[in-house]
Write a protein that holds these residues in place. Structure first.
Motif, PDB file in Angstrom:
ATOM      1  N   ALA A  10       0.836  -1.210   0.000  1.00 44.39           N
ATOM      2  CA  ALA A  10       0.000   0.000   0.000  1.00 44.39           C
ATOM      3  C   ALA A  10       0.867   1.256   0.000  1.00 44.39           C
ATOM      4  CB  ALA A  10      -0.924  -0.011   1.213  1.00 44.39           C
ATOM      5  N   VAL A  11       1.932   1.253   0.777  1.00 45.43           N
ATOM      6  CA  VAL A  11       2.830   2.412   0.815  1.00 45.43           C
ATOM      7  C   VAL A  11       3.518   2.597  -0.536  1.00 45.43           C
ATOM      8  CG1 VAL A  11       4.954   3.312   1.848  1.00 45.43           C
ATOM      9  CG2 VAL A  11       3.176   2.352   3.302  1.00 45.43           C
ATOM     10  N   ALA A  12       3.987   1.506  -1.138  1.00 48.85           N
ATOM     11  CA  ALA A  12       4.640   1.598  -2.443  1.00 48.85           C
ATOM     12  C   ALA A  12       3.669   2.128  -3.505  1.00 48.85           C
ATOM     13  CB  ALA A  12       5.183   0.236  -2.853  1.00 48.85           C
ATOM     14  N   THR A  13       2.431   1.690  -3.463  1.00 46.71           N
ATOM     15  CA  THR A  13       1.427   2.168  -4.409  1.00 46.71           C
ATOM     16  C   THR A  13       1.144   3.648  -4.207  1.00 46.71           C
ATOM     17  OG1 THR A  13       0.430  -0.026  -4.467  1.00 46.71           O
ATOM     18  CG2 THR A  13      -0.918   1.789  -5.269  1.00 46.71           C
ATOM     19  N   ALA A  14       1.057   4.083  -2.955  1.00 43.12           N
ATOM     20  CA  ALA A  14       0.812   5.499  -2.659  1.00 43.12           C
ATOM     21  C   ALA A  14       1.971   6.372  -3.134  1.00 43.12           C
ATOM     22  CB  ALA A  14       0.588   5.682  -1.164  1.00 43.12           C
ATOM     23  N   ILE A  15       3.191   5.907  -2.952  1.00 41.63           N
ATOM     24  CA  ILE A  15       4.353   6.679  -3.412  1.00 41.63           C
ATOM     25  C   ILE A  15       4.340   6.786  -4.928  1.00 41.63           C
ATOM     26  CG2 ILE A  15       6.874   6.634  -3.604  1.00 41.63           C
ATOM     27  CD1 ILE A  15       6.913   5.474  -0.752  1.00 41.63           C
ATOM     28  N   LEU A  16       4.065   5.687  -5.614  1.00 41.33           N
ATOM     29  CA  LEU A  16       4.000   5.699  -7.075  1.00 41.33           C
ATOM     30  C   LEU A  16       2.902   6.644  -7.562  1.00 41.33           C
ATOM     31  CD1 LEU A  16       4.952   4.563  -9.784  1.00 41.33           C
ATOM     32  CD2 LEU A  16       3.301   2.719  -9.480  1.00 41.33           C
ATOM     33  N   ALA A  17       1.750   6.610  -6.926  1.00 41.74           N
ATOM     34  CA  ALA A  17       0.650   7.505  -7.307  1.00 41.74           C
ATOM     35  C   ALA A  17       1.035   8.964  -7.088  1.00 41.74           C
ATOM     36  CB  ALA A  17      -0.601   7.164  -6.509  1.00 41.74           C
ATOM     37  N   GLY A  18       1.738   9.243  -6.005  1.00 40.44           N
ATOM     38  CA  GLY A  18       2.178  10.610  -5.734  1.00 40.44           C
ATOM     39  C   GLY A  18       3.175  11.112  -6.769  1.00 40.44           C
ATOM     40  N   VAL A  19       4.103  10.265  -7.163  1.00 39.44           N
ATOM     41  CA  VAL A  19       5.095  10.649  -8.172  1.00 39.44           C
ATOM     42  C   VAL A  19       4.412  10.901  -9.514  1.00 39.44           C
ATOM     43  CG1 VAL A  19       7.067   9.802  -9.513  1.00 39.44           C
ATOM     44  CG2 VAL A  19       7.045   9.537  -7.034  1.00 39.44           C
ATOM     45  N   ILE A  20       3.492  10.017  -9.891  1.00 35.59           N
ATOM     46  CA  ILE A  20       2.770  10.195 -11.155  1.00 35.59           C
ATOM     47  C   ILE A  20       1.961  11.489 -11.123  1.00 35.59           C
ATOM     48  CG2 ILE A  20       0.913   9.270 -12.600  1.00 35.59           C
ATOM     49  CD1 ILE A  20       1.983   6.473 -11.857  1.00 35.59           C
ATOM     50  N   ALA A  21       1.286  11.753 -10.014  1.00 34.00           N
ATOM     51  CA  ALA A  21       0.488  12.983  -9.897  1.00 34.00           C
ATOM     52  C   ALA A  21       1.377  14.219 -10.010  1.00 34.00           C
ATOM     53  CB  ALA A  21      -0.272  12.986  -8.582  1.00 34.00           C
ATOM     54  N   GLN A  22       2.524  14.195  -9.375  1.00 29.51           N
ATOM     55  CA  GLN A  22       3.424  15.348  -9.443  1.00 29.51           C
ATOM     56  C   GLN A  22       3.933  15.557 -10.870  1.00 29.51           C
ATOM     57  OE1 GLN A  22       6.790  15.193  -6.826  1.00 29.51           O
ATOM     58  NE2 GLN A  22       7.322  17.329  -7.198  1.00 29.51           N
ATOM     59  N   ILE A  23       4.272  14.479 -11.555  1.00 27.78           N
ATOM     60  CA  ILE A  23       4.760  14.607 -12.930  1.00 27.78           C
ATOM     61  C   ILE A  23       3.658  15.109 -13.860  1.00 27.78           C
ATOM     62  CG2 ILE A  23       5.525  13.254 -14.932  1.00 27.78           C
ATOM     63  CD1 ILE A  23       7.180  11.570 -12.962  1.00 27.78           C
TER      64      ILE A  23
END
Length: 116
Positions: free
Chosen positions: A50-63
């Motif tokens: 869940a943490v890894a998915t949240a980090i990936l989603a955050g990076v994608i959103a920022q990009i």
């Protein structure tokens, strides 16, 4: 073009390999060694996933929202459309991350090529 011209300065490639690949591989091997006996359904691994998915989603959103470099020249609609196309492909292929990423990338490249 010679091989030396194609790869550029081999010293830079060696530094990139040592600084980028070697430290990551050490942690991967340690993770395999320590995590080999952990049950995949355990609460710890569910939390880590869940943490890894949240980090990936955050990076994608920022990009997507604040694109860096050349991606800033891509129109907002095309960036958001690529995310949407990737999400649809992800859901249609039984949650295949690979299919979602490839679809989003192809959508983005085709849209950029079409717009010129």
């Amino acid at each position: 073009m010679s091989f030396a011209q194609a790869i550029g300065d081999w010293h830079a490639l060696a530094v990139l390999f040592i600084a980028g690949v070697v430290p990551n591989q050490i942690w991967r091997m340690l993770g395999l060694w320590f995590g080999g006996g952990i049950d995949e359904g355990s609460e710890l691994l569910v939390w880590v996933r869940a943490v890894a998915t949240a980090i990936l989603a955050g990076v994608i959103a920022q990009i997507v929202v604040q694109p860096p470099g050349a991606l800033a020249s891509v129109p907002d609609v095309l960036r958001y459309g690529a995310v949407g196309a990737g999400l649809v492909a992800f859901l249609l292929t039984r949650r295949s991350i690979f299919a979602g990423v490839v679809t989003g990338e192809v959508f983005m490249l085709a849209g950029k090529w079409w717009l010129g």
